[in-house]
Design a protein around this motif. Structure first.
Motif, short mmCIF file in Angstrom:
data_model
loop_
_atom_site.label_atom_id
_atom_site.label_comp_id
_atom_site.label_asym_id
_atom_site.label_seq_id
_atom_site.Cartn_x
_atom_site.Cartn_y
_atom_site.Cartn_z
N MET A 1 0.85 -1.17 0.00
CA MET A 1 0.00 0.00 0.00
C MET A 1 0.89 1.23 0.00
O MET A 1 1.90 1.27 0.70
N ALA A 2 0.53 2.23 -0.78
CA ALA A 2 1.30 3.47 -0.84
C ALA A 2 0.34 4.64 -0.99
O ALA A 2 -0.58 4.60 -1.80
N ALA A 3 0.52 5.66 -0.17
CA ALA A 3 -0.30 6.88 -0.26
C ALA A 3 0.52 7.97 -0.92
O ALA A 3 1.71 8.15 -0.63
N VAL A 4 -0.12 8.70 -1.82
CA VAL A 4 0.54 9.76 -2.57
C VAL A 4 -0.32 11.02 -2.45
O VAL A 4 -1.54 10.97 -2.65
N ALA A 5 0.31 12.14 -2.10
CA ALA A 5 -0.41 13.42 -2.04
C ALA A 5 -0.47 14.00 -3.44
O ALA A 5 0.53 14.04 -4.16
N LEU A 6 -1.64 14.46 -3.82
CA LEU A 6 -1.87 14.97 -5.16
C LEU A 6 -2.55 16.32 -5.06
O LEU A 6 -3.50 16.50 -4.31
N ARG A 7 -2.02 17.30 -5.78
CA ARG A 7 -2.61 18.63 -5.78
C ARG A 7 -3.03 18.95 -7.21
O ARG A 7 -2.33 18.69 -8.17
N GLY A 8 -4.21 19.55 -7.31
CA GLY A 8 -4.75 19.91 -8.61
C GLY A 8 -4.86 21.41 -8.75
O GLY A 8 -4.48 22.16 -7.86
N PRO A 9 -5.41 21.84 -9.86
CA PRO A 9 -5.65 23.26 -10.07
C PRO A 9 -6.59 23.79 -8.99
O PRO A 9 -7.31 23.02 -8.35
N GLU A 10 -6.59 25.09 -8.80
CA GLU A 10 -7.45 25.70 -7.79
C GLU A 10 -8.89 25.24 -7.96
O GLU A 10 -9.41 25.19 -9.06
N ARG A 11 -9.51 24.88 -6.87
CA ARG A 11 -10.90 24.42 -6.81
C ARG A 11 -11.12 23.11 -7.56
O ARG A 11 -12.26 22.76 -7.89
N ALA A 12 -10.07 22.38 -7.86
CA ALA A 12 -10.23 21.10 -8.54
C ALA A 12 -10.63 20.03 -7.53
O ALA A 12 -10.36 20.14 -6.35
N SER B 1 -3.84 12.71 -20.31
CA SER B 1 -5.23 13.15 -20.35
C SER B 1 -5.36 14.64 -20.07
O SER B 1 -4.86 15.12 -19.06
N PRO B 2 -6.09 15.36 -20.91
CA PRO B 2 -6.34 16.77 -20.66
C PRO B 2 -7.12 17.00 -19.36
O PRO B 2 -7.02 18.04 -18.73
N LEU B 3 -7.88 15.99 -18.92
CA LEU B 3 -8.64 16.09 -17.68
C LEU B 3 -7.73 16.28 -16.47
O LEU B 3 -8.12 16.86 -15.47
N LEU B 4 -6.48 15.83 -16.60
CA LEU B 4 -5.53 15.92 -15.48
C LEU B 4 -4.54 17.08 -15.62
O LEU B 4 -3.57 17.16 -14.88
N THR B 5 -4.79 17.98 -16.55
CA THR B 5 -3.91 19.14 -16.70
C THR B 5 -3.86 19.92 -15.39
O THR B 5 -4.89 20.23 -14.80
N GLY B 6 -2.66 20.19 -14.92
CA GLY B 6 -2.48 20.94 -13.69
C GLY B 6 -2.38 20.10 -12.44
O GLY B 6 -2.03 20.59 -11.38
N TRP B 7 -2.66 18.81 -12.52
CA TRP B 7 -2.49 17.92 -11.36
C TRP B 7 -1.04 17.51 -11.25
O TRP B 7 -0.36 17.29 -12.25
N HIS B 8 -0.54 17.40 -10.02
CA HIS B 8 0.85 17.01 -9.81
C HIS B 8 1.03 16.43 -8.40
O HIS B 8 0.17 16.62 -7.53
N LEU B 9 2.14 15.75 -8.20
CA LEU B 9 2.48 15.26 -6.86
C LEU B 9 2.66 16.44 -5.94
O LEU B 9 3.34 17.40 -6.30
N ALA B 10 2.08 16.40 -4.78
CA ALA B 10 2.27 17.46 -3.80
C ALA B 10 3.52 17.13 -2.98
O ALA B 10 3.77 15.96 -2.68
N PRO B 11 4.33 18.14 -2.67
CA PRO B 11 5.52 17.86 -1.85
C PRO B 11 5.11 17.30 -0.51
O PRO B 11 4.08 17.66 0.05
N GLU B 12 5.93 16.37 -0.03
CA GLU B 12 5.68 15.80 1.28
C GLU B 12 6.00 16.82 2.36
O GLU B 12 6.93 17.60 2.22
#
Length: 88
Positions: A1-12, A75-86
């Motif tokens: 099991m692995a948890a990953v922090a993910l941040r998207g565009p504002e209000r995503a 995928s264009p649906l994921l534009t702006g999503w990225h790994l969030a720093p730990e």
């Protein structure tokens, strides 16, 4: 099991559409068995928990990070999503 922090565009939001795209990205070699999302509060990262066939949690973390890193390119649906720093 692995948890990953993910941040998207504002209000995503980690909507069902985003999760569907993330299910398409892993290859058989990534060993993903299940994916769970904890939706973010406004301004906070969301968390994806990958259940991955691996001998140790450390060995599960690498494929999870690779999947989230390569997903926006597919995928264009994921534009702006990225790994969030730990957090330290």
């Amino acid at each position: 099991m692995a948890a990953v922090a993910l941040r998207g565009p504002e209000r995503a939001d980690l909507s069902a559409d985003v999760l569907d795209v993330l299910w398409v990205v892993p290859s058989f070699e990534d060993g993903v068995e299940h994916l769970h999302a904890k939706r973010p509060e406004t301004g906070s990262p969301g968390y994806l928990t990958f259940f991955i066939q691996a001998a140790t949690p450390e060995k599960a973390a690498a494929p999870a990070c690779r999947i989230v890193s390569r997903a926006p390119a597919g995928s264009p649906l994921l534009t702006g999503w990225h790994l969030a720093p730990e957090r330290p």
